[in-house]
Scaffold this active site. Structure first.
Site, PDB file in Angstrom:
ATOM      1  CG  HIS A 148       0.805   2.980  -6.683  1.00 30.86           C
ATOM      2  ND1 HIS A 148       1.704   2.607  -5.940  1.00 30.86           N
ATOM      3  CD2 HIS A 148      -0.213   3.508  -5.766  1.00 30.86           C
ATOM      4  CE1 HIS A 148       1.504   1.866  -4.806  1.00 30.86           C
ATOM      5  NE2 HIS A 148       0.685   2.673  -4.685  1.00 30.86           N
ATOM      6  CG  HIS A 153      -2.676  -1.223  -4.436  1.00 30.43           C
ATOM      7  ND1 HIS A 153      -2.740  -0.882  -2.928  1.00 30.43           N
ATOM      8  CD2 HIS A 153      -2.306  -0.230  -4.465  1.00 30.43           C
ATOM      9  CE1 HIS A 153      -2.194  -0.446  -2.692  1.00 30.43           C
ATOM     10  NE2 HIS A 153      -2.094   0.410  -3.334  1.00 30.43           N
ATOM     11  CD  GLU A 194       0.904   1.310  -0.792  1.00 36.55           C
ATOM     12  OE1 GLU A 194       1.120   1.192  -1.787  1.00 36.55           O
ATOM     13  OE2 GLU A 194       0.023   2.109  -1.124  1.00 36.55           O
ATOM     14  CB  SER A 213       2.503   0.357  -9.100  1.00 35.27           C
ATOM     15  OG  SER A 213       3.506   0.713  -7.670  1.00 35.27           O
TER      16      SER A 213
END
Ligand code: FE2
Length: 293
Positions: A148, A153, A194, A213
């Site tokens: 993730h 990111h 997010e 993700s």
């Protein structure tokens, strides 16, 4: 998520572990190896062939879904993670990232306290969890793991405007900690970094790491008729609670990364005061003033 790191000069005493959500979940990751700022060594040699293979399978499943669902900036940068055949070495990735936007990735044992997180972002150091999920968590893991954190990111940290937003967010977070307004800033992070969507000439696309993700939420967030998609509104977002254990019922849509950066440039102090007065909204609530996509 409020722990005071122990400062012992030169001696690594570890830091207090951090757990996810309000449940009884035990912490994951080895906090005994972390420094006072919560960073630690990646210990790349400790990954097993099975863990590298799990990373590869996660990467390949997500990469196949990106066309038409992920924003162009993400698609253009995901290659910087290198070959998916193994979990990247953070130091090599940092070198590339630093050349592009002066950011670095640093290893952390897992979740870290808000203040430590904000401080790292303000220094243009992105904390990436060292451990990878278990094979039985292939489809869903509650806490962020190395897949993730890296896949979701890091690609957008290669984008200069988004990279500047992330640093400004960290600096704003340090200030919010003093004002006890971290909850509002956590919602901003949630609904942008997010779970953010961006409007493009080709249609809505995902830029949020939690979406990018996720095996199921990427398509759901962009194409499902179920969730509501609302135009970006800073104060509206700061009022809106969110769900940590299911797909989001509301996504907020930005027009550009510049809009995001500029919306977060002003001093938030009066905004926090207004938001506190207006009260919270449930995740699925709809207001007459909402701009609906
Ligand atoms: Fe994340």
């Amino acid at each position: 998520m409020s722990t005071t790191p122990d400062f012992h000069s030169g001696i690594n005493q570890g830091v207090a572990p951090v757990t996810y959500g309000q449940g009884e979940r035990p912490p994951r990751g080895d906090y005994a190896q972390a420094r006072a700022d919560y960073t630690c060594d990646q210990n790349w040699a400790a990954y097993t062939p099975a863990e590298h293979d799990l990373y590869r399978r996660l990467y390949e499943r997500q990469a196949a879904q990106l066309p038409g669902l992920a924003c162009d900036e993400f698609v253009a940068s995901v290659q910087h993670l290198g070959a998916p055949s193994q979990i990247p070495r953070f130091d090599a990735l940092s070198e590339k990232l630093h050349r592009a936007t002066r950011w670095q990735v640093v290893a952390v044992p897992g979740l870290i306290p808000e203040e430590a997180f904000f401080a790292l972002l303000a220094q243009r150091r992105f904390p990436v969890t060292g451990w990878i999920r278990r094979p039985e968590e292939f489809d869903y893991v509650v806490e962020p793991d190395v897949f993730h954190d890296l896949f979701g990111h890091v690609p957008l940290l290669f984008n200069p405007m988004f990279a500047d937003y992330m640093q400004a967010y960290g600096a704003g977070g340090l200030k919010a900690s003093r004002l006890e307004s971290c909850e509002y800033l956590a919602r901003l992070y949630w609904y942008t970094v997010e779970f953010g969507l961006i409007a493009t000439p080709a249609g809505l696309r995902a830029y949020g790491a939690g979406i990018l993700s996720s095996a199921g939420e990427l398509r759901h967030s962009v194409t499902s008729p179920c969730p509501q998609r609302l135009g970006f509104d800073l104060e509206r977002i700061m009022r809106t609670r969110y769900k940590i254990d299911s797909y989001q019922t509301t996504y907020f849509v930005i027009d550009s990364f510049r809009q995001l950066f500029e919306a977060t440039a002003p001093d938030f102090t009066p905004i926090y005061a207004r938001v506190a007065q207006q009260g919270q909204l449930a995740a699925e609530e709809r207001l007459p003033s909402d701009r609906v996509y």
